[in-house]
Write a protein that holds these residues in place. Structure first.
Motif, short mmCIF file in Angstrom:
data_model
loop_
_atom_site.label_atom_id
_atom_site.label_comp_id
_atom_site.label_asym_id
_atom_site.label_seq_id
_atom_site.Cartn_x
_atom_site.Cartn_y
_atom_site.Cartn_z
N GLU A 72 10.02 36.06 13.16
CA GLU A 72 9.39 36.32 14.45
C GLU A 72 9.13 35.02 15.21
O GLU A 72 9.42 34.89 16.40
N ARG A 73 8.59 34.02 14.52
CA ARG A 73 8.31 32.74 15.18
C ARG A 73 9.59 31.98 15.53
O ARG A 73 9.63 31.26 16.51
N ARG A 74 10.65 32.16 14.73
CA ARG A 74 11.94 31.53 15.08
C ARG A 74 12.47 32.13 16.38
O ARG A 74 13.01 31.42 17.23
N LEU A 75 12.29 33.44 16.56
CA LEU A 75 12.73 34.10 17.79
C LEU A 75 11.92 33.59 18.98
O LEU A 75 12.47 33.30 20.04
N ILE A 76 10.60 33.44 18.80
CA ILE A 76 9.76 32.90 19.87
C ILE A 76 10.19 31.48 20.22
O ILE A 76 10.28 31.12 21.39
N ALA A 77 10.50 30.68 19.20
CA ALA A 77 10.97 29.30 19.43
C ALA A 77 12.27 29.31 20.23
O ALA A 77 12.46 28.48 21.12
N ALA A 78 13.16 30.24 19.93
CA ALA A 78 14.43 30.33 20.66
C ALA A 78 14.18 30.67 22.13
O ALA A 78 14.82 30.11 23.02
N TYR A 79 13.24 31.57 22.40
CA TYR A 79 12.90 31.88 23.78
C TYR A 79 12.22 30.72 24.49
O TYR A 79 12.29 30.60 25.70
N ASP A 80 11.55 29.86 23.71
CA ASP A 80 10.94 28.65 24.27
C ASP A 80 11.94 27.51 24.41
O ASP A 80 11.57 26.37 24.61
N ARG A 81 13.22 27.81 24.28
CA ARG A 81 14.32 26.85 24.43
C ARG A 81 14.40 25.81 23.32
O ARG A 81 14.97 24.75 23.50
N ALA A 82 13.83 26.10 22.16
CA ALA A 82 13.97 25.20 21.02
C ALA A 82 15.16 25.68 20.20
O ALA A 82 15.49 26.86 20.19
#
Length: 157
Positions: A110-120
Motif C-alpha cells: 500500500e505504501r509503495r503504491l502511495i510512493a509511486a503516486y507521489d512520483r517516487a
C-alpha cells in the motif's frame, strides 16, 4: 527535541522554568524519568504533529540541514528513502521538490503504491535489505557565487 535542555535546566534548579514542550517520543520518555515539577506538553500525541510536522516540516528541515552542513546540492542526485510512513513520505516529497530522483524502499504494498503516486521510484531488490542495482551520481558542490543572498536590511528601515 528539547528534552536535554529541559532536564538540564530543571536539574540546575532554573527558577524561570514553568512549562516545557516536547515533540519526540524519546524526549517524553526521558522527561518522565526525570520527574519534573513543571508541566511538559506532549506534542507527540497531537494529531497535527503526524499530519503536518512529520509529513512536511521534518523533510524540509532535514534536507536544508544536510545542504547547509555539507555545502552539497541535491539537484540531479539520487536519494534512497527507507520507509514511506509519515516521516519517509515527507523526506521523499521534499527531496523531489529539490530536483532529486527519489527511490523508496518500503515493505508495505500500500505504501509503495502511495510512493509511486507521489512520483517516487521503487527500489528493485533481489532480496530484502539489498542495495539498489545502480550507482547514484556523485553529489555536486553548490556554486557559492550563484547562491549569494542580498544583504539584510536593518529593521525599521
Amino acid at each position: 527535541m528539547g528534552a536535554d535542555l529541559t532536564s538540564a535546566a530543571a536539574a540546575r534548579g532554573y527558577a524561570g522554568l514553568c512549562a516545557a514542550i516536547e515533540v519526540t517520543r524519546t524526549g517524553i520518555t526521558r522527561l518522565r524519568g526525570v520527574g519534573l515539577r513543571p508541566v511538559v506538553v506532549d506534542l507527540d500525541r497531537v494529531p497535527l504533529k503526524n499530519n503536518v510536522h512529520n509529513r512536511h516540516a521534518v523533510g524540509i528541515s532535514t534536507w536544508q540541514a544536510f545542504m547547509s552542513r555539507t555545502d552539497l546540492t541535491l539537484h540531479g542526485s539520487v536519494v534512497v528513502v527507507v520507509g514511506h510512513g509519515e516521516v519517509g513520505s515527507g523526506l521523499a516529497r521534499a527531496a523531489t521538490s529539490l530536483g532529486t530522483i527519489v527511490l523508496v524502499a518500503e515493505a508495505s504494498a500500500e505504501r509503495r503504491l502511495i510512493a509511486a503516486y507521489d512520483r517516487a521510484r521503487r527500489t528493485r531488490h533481489r532480496h530484502r535489505g539489498a542495495a539498489p542495482h545502480h550507482q547514484p551520481p556523485p553529489l555536486r558542490r553548490r556554486d557559492p557565487a550563484r547562491l549569494r543572498r542580498p544583504p539584510r536590511q536593518p529593521r525599521g528601515a
